[in-house]
Design a protein around this motif. Structure first.
Motif, PDB file in Angstrom:
ATOM      1  N   ASP A  65       0.830  -1.209   0.000  1.00 11.27           N
ATOM      2  CA  ASP A  65       0.000   0.000   0.000  1.00 11.27           C
ATOM      3  C   ASP A  65       0.866   1.262   0.000  1.00 11.27           C
ATOM      4  OD1 ASP A  65       0.892  -0.551   2.585  1.00 11.27           O
ATOM      5  OD2 ASP A  65      -0.901   0.251   3.554  1.00 11.27           O
ATOM      6  N   LYS A  66       1.975   1.230   0.738  1.00 11.27           N
ATOM      7  CA  LYS A  66       2.869   2.391   0.746  1.00 11.27           C
ATOM      8  C   LYS A  66       3.579   2.543  -0.601  1.00 11.27           C
ATOM      9  CE  LYS A  66       3.907   3.439   5.538  1.00 11.27           C
ATOM     10  NZ  LYS A  66       4.987   3.917   6.420  1.00 11.27           N
ATOM     11  N   THR A  67       3.967   1.412  -1.180  1.00  9.51           N
ATOM     12  CA  THR A  67       4.610   1.446  -2.499  1.00  9.51           C
ATOM     13  C   THR A  67       3.667   2.047  -3.526  1.00  9.51           C
ATOM     14  OG1 THR A  67       5.908  -0.526  -1.952  1.00  9.51           O
ATOM     15  CG2 THR A  67       5.699   0.034  -4.276  1.00  9.51           C
ATOM     16  N   SER A  68       2.406   1.628  -3.485  1.00 12.40           N
ATOM     17  CA  SER A  68       1.400   2.164  -4.400  1.00 12.40           C
ATOM     18  C   SER A  68       1.254   3.672  -4.223  1.00 12.40           C
ATOM     19  CB  SER A  68       0.057   1.468  -4.147  1.00 12.40           C
ATOM     20  OG  SER A  68      -0.960   2.061  -4.913  1.00 12.40           O
ATOM     21  N   SER A  69       1.244   4.106  -2.976  1.00 10.68           N
ATOM     22  CA  SER A  69       1.123   5.530  -2.676  1.00 10.68           C
ATOM     23  C   SER A  69       2.298   6.317  -3.250  1.00 10.68           C
ATOM     24  CB  SER A  69       1.042   5.715  -1.158  1.00 10.68           C
ATOM     25  OG  SER A  69       1.136   7.066  -0.804  1.00 10.68           O
ATOM     26  N   VAL A  70       3.514   5.776  -3.086  1.00 13.25           N
ATOM     27  CA  VAL A  70       4.706   6.451  -3.619  1.00 13.25           C
ATOM     28  C   VAL A  70       4.641   6.538  -5.141  1.00 13.25           C
ATOM     29  CG1 VAL A  70       7.211   6.243  -3.950  1.00 13.25           C
ATOM     30  CG2 VAL A  70       6.215   5.862  -1.693  1.00 13.25           C
ATOM     31  N   LEU A  71       4.270   5.435  -5.792  1.00 14.51           N
ATOM     32  CA  LEU A  71       4.194   5.432  -7.259  1.00 14.51           C
ATOM     33  C   LEU A  71       3.124   6.392  -7.758  1.00 14.51           C
ATOM     34  CD1 LEU A  71       4.614   1.598  -7.941  1.00 14.51           C
ATOM     35  CD2 LEU A  71       6.242   3.403  -8.518  1.00 14.51           C
ATOM     36  N   THR A  72       2.012   6.477  -7.041  1.00 10.62           N
ATOM     37  CA  THR A  72       0.936   7.394  -7.426  1.00 10.62           C
ATOM     38  C   THR A  72       1.419   8.845  -7.403  1.00 10.62           C
ATOM     39  OG1 THR A  72      -0.757   5.890  -6.570  1.00 10.62           O
ATOM     40  CG2 THR A  72      -1.394   8.184  -6.839  1.00 10.62           C
ATOM     41  N   MET A  73       2.288   9.162  -6.448  1.00 13.77           N
ATOM     42  CA  MET A  73       2.844  10.516  -6.382  1.00 13.77           C
ATOM     43  C   MET A  73       4.003  10.699  -7.353  1.00 13.77           C
ATOM     44  SD  MET A  73       2.845  11.432  -2.312  1.00 13.77           S
ATOM     45  CE  MET A  73       3.574   9.915  -1.700  1.00 13.77           C
ATOM     46  N   LEU A  94       9.201  12.882  -1.479  1.00 12.13           N
ATOM     47  CA  LEU A  94       8.401  11.652  -1.492  1.00 12.13           C
ATOM     48  C   LEU A  94       8.528  10.910  -0.170  1.00 12.13           C
ATOM     49  CD1 LEU A  94       9.239  10.386  -5.085  1.00 12.13           C
ATOM     50  CD2 LEU A  94       6.941  10.840  -4.250  1.00 12.13           C
ATOM     51  N   SER A  95       9.724  10.938   0.403  1.00 11.46           N
ATOM     52  CA  SER A  95       9.970  10.267   1.684  1.00 11.46           C
ATOM     53  C   SER A  95       9.137  10.893   2.791  1.00 11.46           C
ATOM     54  CB  SER A  95      11.462  10.345   2.019  1.00 11.46           C
ATOM     55  OG  SER A  95      11.707   9.839   3.313  1.00 11.46           O
ATOM     56  N   GLN A  96       9.147  12.219   2.834  1.00  9.19           N
ATOM     57  CA  GLN A  96       8.387  12.924   3.875  1.00  9.19           C
ATOM     58  C   GLN A  96       6.894  12.669   3.726  1.00  9.19           C
ATOM     59  OE1 GLN A  96       9.546  17.044   3.630  1.00  9.19           O
ATOM     60  NE2 GLN A  96      11.706  16.563   4.021  1.00  9.19           N
ATOM     61  N   LYS A  97       6.432  12.670   2.491  1.00  7.17           N
ATOM     62  CA  LYS A  97       4.993  12.527   2.240  1.00  7.17           C
ATOM     63  C   LYS A  97       4.503  11.107   2.536  1.00  7.17           C
ATOM     64  CE  LYS A  97       1.335  14.665   0.464  1.00  7.17           C
ATOM     65  NZ  LYS A  97       0.747  15.834   1.105  1.00  7.17           N
ATOM     66  N   SER A  98       5.377  10.123   2.268  1.00 10.43           N
ATOM     67  CA  SER A  98       4.942   8.718   2.375  1.00 10.43           C
ATOM     68  C   SER A  98       5.349   8.057   3.683  1.00 10.43           C
ATOM     69  CB  SER A  98       5.542   7.912   1.217  1.00 10.43           C
ATOM     70  OG  SER A  98       6.963   7.870   1.335  1.00 10.43           O
ATOM     71  N   GLY A  99       6.344   8.638   4.362  1.00 10.16           N
ATOM     72  CA  GLY A  99       6.841   8.004   5.582  1.00 10.16           C
ATOM     73  C   GLY A  99       7.804   6.862   5.320  1.00 10.16           C
TER      74      GLY A  99
END
Length: 213
Positions: free
Chosen positions: A29-37, A110-115
């Motif tokens: 789910d986090k990977t998906s979030s990063v790719l979406t951004m 991206l790191s800050q936004k996704s954790g």
């Protein structure tokens, strides 16, 4: 023409998210979030690079040769035993070309936004970049794109989907370098990822509306 984020919702996109997740050791789910951004940021940078004759020629050459879409034919094999180092090196080269010196800032945003830590973000981007190029190469071939105008249209369409009119495209263009310093990546990262005060009326708000986020 499908928008780039439609790719992530497709069966191929699910395979991409799963494979990148395994490679980076991060939850799906986090990977998906990063790719979406990240994918719109990379696409926006490519579109800007392709706005010069040299940039367009370079991208056309890459999409006609090494990145013609062949990588998409065997994603299962690509991710089967861990991603090959050649693919990772290729991804690093693509990122260096399109992001230049702004790559650390994009990864940190991206790191800050996704954790997710910046190192894992780097891994995700390195795997995603050759696949994104392959997807572009495949679309270029299917749509018989042969010149810079066609390439710009292809990139613009994938950024916003077919429903995006010229007005929204020009808005994206104008916000890509909001501070007029000729370097778009700080603006793209700030607006798409919500790092800047201008996000609400800028690219972030626009992309948020387009992608329903």
């Amino acid at each position: 023409m499908s928008g780039i984020l439609d790719l992530l919702n497709s069966p191929m996109g699910k395979q991409l998210i799963s494979g990148v997740s395994q490679q980076s050791g991060q939850p799906a789910d986090k990977t998906s979030s990063v790719l979406t951004m990240a994918l719109p940021v990379l696409m926006g940078a490519m579109k800007r690079n392709a706005s010069t004759p040299d940039g367009a020629q370079g991208l056309m050459g890459a999409l006609s040769g090494k990145h013609d879409g062949g990588i998409l034919d065997n994603l299962g094999g690509l991710f089967g035993g861990g991603v090959d180092q050649n693919v990772m090196d290729d991804g690093a080269g693509i990122l260096g070309h399109i992001l230049g010196g702004k790559q650390p800032q994009v990864q940190n945003a991206l790191s800050q936004k996704s954790g997710i830590d910046a190192g894992s973000i780097g891994t995700i981007l390195k795997v995603a970049a050759p696949i994104l190029m392959g997807f572009l190469g495949k679309q270029k071939k299917e749509q018989n794109v042969t010149d810079a105008n066609g390439l710009s249209g292809l990139l613009g369409g994938m950024l916003g989907g077919e429903s995006t009119g010229a007005k929204q495209q020009s808005l994206i263009e104008s916000f890509l370098d909001s501070d007029g310093d000729g370097s778009i990546l700080d603006d793209v990262a700030g607006m798409v990822l919500g790092g800047g005060q201008q996000q609400k009326g800028g690219l972030g708000g626009l992309l948020g509306g387009l992608f329903g986020k």
